[in-house]
Design a protein around this motif. Structure first.
Motif, PDB file in Angstrom:
ATOM      1  N   GLU A 132       0.414   5.393  -0.267  1.00 13.24           N
ATOM      2  CA  GLU A 132       0.785   6.513   0.614  1.00 13.24           C
ATOM      3  C   GLU A 132       2.262   6.482   0.974  1.00 13.24           C
ATOM      4  O   GLU A 132       2.847   7.513   1.312  1.00 13.24           O
ATOM      5  CB  GLU A 132      -0.062   6.469   1.880  1.00 13.24           C
ATOM      6  CG  GLU A 132      -1.553   6.705   1.643  1.00 13.24           C
ATOM      7  CD  GLU A 132      -2.366   6.558   2.910  1.00 13.24           C
ATOM      8  OE1 GLU A 132      -1.769   6.248   3.971  1.00 13.24           O
ATOM      9  OE2 GLU A 132      -3.598   6.759   2.848  1.00 13.24           O
ATOM     10  N   LEU A 133       2.871   5.284   0.923  1.00 15.69           N
ATOM     11  CA  LEU A 133       4.282   5.124   1.275  1.00 15.69           C
ATOM     12  C   LEU A 133       5.176   4.958   0.042  1.00 15.69           C
ATOM     13  O   LEU A 133       6.367   4.690   0.175  1.00 15.69           O
ATOM     14  CB  LEU A 133       4.447   3.918   2.201  1.00 15.69           C
ATOM     15  CG  LEU A 133       3.663   3.979   3.522  1.00 15.69           C
ATOM     16  CD1 LEU A 133       3.872   2.702   4.322  1.00 15.69           C
ATOM     17  CD2 LEU A 133       4.072   5.190   4.345  1.00 15.69           C
ATOM     18  N   GLY A 134       4.581   5.089  -1.149  1.00 15.03           N
ATOM     19  CA  GLY A 134       5.373   5.041  -2.375  1.00 15.03           C
ATOM     20  C   GLY A 134       5.554   3.669  -2.981  1.00 15.03           C
ATOM     21  O   GLY A 134       6.453   3.475  -3.816  1.00 15.03           O
ATOM     22  N   PHE A 135       4.698   2.698  -2.605  1.00 20.12           N
ATOM     23  CA  PHE A 135       4.820   1.328  -3.104  1.00 20.12           C
ATOM     24  C   PHE A 135       3.673   0.965  -4.037  1.00 20.12           C
ATOM     25  O   PHE A 135       2.571   1.518  -3.941  1.00 20.12           O
ATOM     26  CB  PHE A 135       4.810   0.327  -1.939  1.00 20.12           C
ATOM     27  CG  PHE A 135       6.007   0.402  -1.037  1.00 20.12           C
ATOM     28  CD1 PHE A 135       7.227  -0.124  -1.413  1.00 20.12           C
ATOM     29  CD2 PHE A 135       5.905   1.008   0.218  1.00 20.12           C
ATOM     30  CE1 PHE A 135       8.327  -0.063  -0.578  1.00 20.12           C
ATOM     31  CE2 PHE A 135       6.990   1.075   1.067  1.00 20.12           C
ATOM     32  CZ  PHE A 135       8.208   0.542   0.662  1.00 20.12           C
ATOM     33  N   LEU A 140      -4.653  -2.869   0.777  1.00 20.74           N
ATOM     34  CA  LEU A 140      -3.201  -2.783   0.873  1.00 20.74           C
ATOM     35  C   LEU A 140      -2.648  -1.818  -0.165  1.00 20.74           C
ATOM     36  O   LEU A 140      -1.697  -1.073   0.113  1.00 20.74           O
ATOM     37  CB  LEU A 140      -2.574  -4.172   0.706  1.00 20.74           C
ATOM     38  CG  LEU A 140      -1.057  -4.248   0.843  1.00 20.74           C
ATOM     39  CD1 LEU A 140      -0.597  -3.757   2.216  1.00 20.74           C
ATOM     40  CD2 LEU A 140      -0.571  -5.683   0.597  1.00 20.74           C
ATOM     41  N   SER A 141      -3.231  -1.793  -1.340  1.00 19.03           N
ATOM     42  CA  SER A 141      -2.762  -0.894  -2.395  1.00 19.03           C
ATOM     43  C   SER A 141      -2.909   0.567  -1.983  1.00 19.03           C
ATOM     44  O   SER A 141      -2.026   1.390  -2.249  1.00 19.03           O
ATOM     45  CB  SER A 141      -3.518  -1.154  -3.698  1.00 19.03           C
ATOM     46  OG  SER A 141      -3.192  -2.429  -4.220  1.00 19.03           O
ATOM     47  N   ARG A 142      -4.031   0.902  -1.350  1.00 19.42           N
ATOM     48  CA  ARG A 142      -4.223   2.281  -0.888  1.00 19.42           C
ATOM     49  C   ARG A 142      -3.196   2.638   0.182  1.00 19.42           C
ATOM     50  O   ARG A 142      -2.611   3.731   0.161  1.00 19.42           O
ATOM     51  CB  ARG A 142      -5.643   2.463  -0.353  1.00 19.42           C
ATOM     52  CG  ARG A 142      -6.718   2.481  -1.433  1.00 19.42           C
ATOM     53  CD  ARG A 142      -8.040   2.942  -0.895  1.00 19.42           C
ATOM     54  NE  ARG A 142      -8.637   1.984   0.018  1.00 19.42           N
ATOM     55  CZ  ARG A 142      -9.443   0.986  -0.348  1.00 19.42           C
ATOM     56  NH1 ARG A 142      -9.743   0.816  -1.623  1.00 19.42           N
ATOM     57  NH2 ARG A 142      -9.947   0.173   0.557  1.00 19.42           N
ATOM     58  N   GLU A 143      -2.980   1.711   1.122  1.00 20.43           N
ATOM     59  CA  GLU A 143      -1.998   1.942   2.183  1.00 20.43           C
ATOM     60  C   GLU A 143      -0.596   2.055   1.598  1.00 20.43           C
ATOM     61  O   GLU A 143       0.188   2.926   1.992  1.00 20.43           O
ATOM     62  CB  GLU A 143      -2.068   0.792   3.186  1.00 20.43           C
ATOM     63  CG  GLU A 143      -1.177   0.928   4.386  1.00 20.43           C
ATOM     64  CD  GLU A 143      -1.351  -0.219   5.358  1.00 20.43           C
ATOM     65  OE1 GLU A 143      -0.592  -0.257   6.347  1.00 20.43           O
ATOM     66  OE2 GLU A 143      -2.230  -1.086   5.146  1.00 20.43           O
TER      67      GLU A 143
END
Length: 275
Positions: free
Chosen positions: A261-264, A255-258
């Motif tokens: 990519e979206l700035g979270f 989830l951290s990698r995903e």
């Protein structure tokens, strides 16, 4: 301003007690950041929510409930407000204050009064002071300013989002919420807030929006885009994901990698962040 996450899970936590899904099995085997207890966090000296995992947070995560005299409750579900825990003995001479949605406050005020009417303990039990937070109300709590905004959550359950301001910093707490309500959006458009951090509900698997009571990562991005378009956040704002359940089907690292990519940033139990 310092944010500490004690519980970052959804209503069941990870691993769920009787679940053998990939994520729950992974969490049992690996522990660490993949263990998620129920919601509880602090923003400096203000606590947000007090879940049924409060005792575990004290026993294993170093939480000291005696330090937090002002607790903001988003709503009455047990993973955010542990009713039974709030009738423990309050033996300190100072007072604890709980702030919560109006209907819940009325119910809890009556419950606390009933407890005190039957109080025969020696020394006697004390109970916290209950405060009703109206939607769009601004309240000064010591040197903190707290603004309550209405949230879109489950039908029949009053739920509040909170803005907490202290020391020149502002945090927006968007937990147990689907996409922002129109009246909340209108309020934010007219405001001049700059959010230094926004913590968002990310309960659902990407693209699996079977309920409007929570968000997936794409709706979190949609919310961030909306806040950015109205000038409430910018490139300095820290965007965080929390309230994560096994439905998301992502380990913390996945989830951290995903999310990156979206700035979270993905929050985890015991995570501390200075903003």
């Amino acid at each position: 301003m310092k944010i500490t996450y004690y519980g970052t899970g959804d209503g069941y936590g990870i691993p769920e007690p009787f679940c053998s899904c990939r994520l729950c099995s992974y969490a049992r085997a690996h522990g660490g950041k993949d263990i998620r207890t129920r919601s509880q966090a602090t923003v400096d000296d203000i606590m947000i929510d007090c879940s049924s995992d409060m005792f575990a947070h004290q026993a294993f995560y170093g939480l000291d409930m005696r330090k937090y005299r002002h607790i903001l409750i988003t709503h009455g579900h047990s993973d955010h407000y542990a009713v039974s825990e709030m009738t423990a003995r309050y033996q300190d001479p100072d007072t604890w204050h709980l702030y919560m949605p109006p209907a819940l406050a009325e119910k809890e005020d009556a419950r606390m009064a009933s407890i005190q009417a039957k109080n025969s303990k020696n020394p006697p039990n004390r109970t916290p002071v209950i405060h009703a937070m109206q939607p769009f109300e601004t309240r000064e709590i010591g040197d903190y300013r707290v603004i309550a905004l209405p949230s879109h959550h489950s039908p029949g359950t009053e739920t509040l989002l909170y803005i907490v301001q202290h020391g020149g910093k502002t945090v927006f707490w968007v937990h147990d919420s689907g996409l922002l309500r129109e009246d909340t959006i209108a309020y934010l458009r007219k405001s001049d807030f700059h959010f230094d951090a926004v913590s968002m509900d990310c309960t659902l698997a990407r693209g699996s929006n079977f309920t409007s009571a929570h968000m997936d990562i794409l709706q979190c991005r949609e919310t961030a885009d909306l806040l950015r378009d109205m000038g409430r956040i910018d490139e300095r704002t820290v965007l965080l994901l929390s309230h994560i359940g096994h439905l998301i089907d992502r380990t913390h690292d996945e989830l951290s990698r995903e999310a990156a990519e979206l700035g979270f940033i993905v929050a985890y139990d015991t995570m501390t962040l200075d903003i």
